[in-house]
Write a protein that holds these residues in place. Sequence first.
Motif, PDB file in Angstrom:
ATOM      1  N   ASN A  68    -102.987  39.629  24.231  1.00  0.00           N
ATOM      2  CA  ASN A  68    -102.981  40.668  25.273  1.00  0.00           C
ATOM      3  C   ASN A  68    -101.636  40.705  25.989  1.00  0.00           C
ATOM      4  N   ASP A  69    -101.061  39.529  26.261  1.00  0.00           N
ATOM      5  CA  ASP A  69     -99.738  39.494  26.893  1.00  0.00           C
ATOM      6  C   ASP A  69     -98.689  40.105  25.970  1.00  0.00           C
ATOM      7  N   GLU A 127     -99.068  43.889  26.093  1.00  0.00           N
ATOM      8  CA  GLU A 127     -98.499  44.440  27.326  1.00  0.00           C
ATOM      9  C   GLU A 127     -96.974  44.436  27.267  1.00  0.00           C
ATOM     10  N   LYS A 141     -95.866  47.251  24.990  1.00  0.00           N
ATOM     11  CA  LYS A 141     -96.012  48.558  25.651  1.00  0.00           C
ATOM     12  C   LYS A 141     -94.885  48.789  26.652  1.00  0.00           C
ATOM     13  N   ALA A 142     -94.533  47.751  27.402  1.00  0.00           N
ATOM     14  CA  ALA A 142     -93.424  47.877  28.348  1.00  0.00           C
ATOM     15  C   ALA A 142     -92.114  48.117  27.601  1.00  0.00           C
TER      16      ALA A 142
END
Length: 128
Positions: free
Chosen positions: A45-46, A49, A52-53
Motif C-alpha cells: 500500500n505504501d 501511494e 501515485k504521488a
Amino acid sequence: MLRPFDFLMVGAMLAAATVTYQIKHDTDNKAAEVRRLEAEIKLENDTIELLKADEALLTQPNRLERLVQTYAAELQLVPTEPTQLARPMELPMPKDQLPVPEGEEGAVSASAPSDPIKDLITTGSVDR
C-alpha cells in the motif's frame, strides 16, 4: 496406593496438556504469519501511494510544458488535428448495415426486427 483409575486420569491430563500445547503452538505460528502478511500489505500500500504521488508529479501540466519546450526541436510535436484521428468513412459499419452471408440458414435479414436483449447478450453459443 495407586489405582488404575488414577493412571487413566494422569494419562488423560497429559493428553489434554499435549493437545493444548499443540493448539497454542499452531495459533502462534498462524499469528506470526498474519503479522507477516499484514506487513507485506502495508508495504505494498505504501508503494502504491508512492507510485501515485510519483505519477502525479510526472504528469503535472507545467512540467510537461517545460519538457515540450525543451525538446521541441527533437520531438517536433504539434497539436493533433481532428482529421488525424479518423474520418467518418474509416469508422466501422454499424451492425444493422452489415451484409448477411448468403446460404446461411436461419439468417435474419437486416430489415427484420430483432430482440434488443438478445443483441446485447452475445455468448457465441449455438442456438437450439
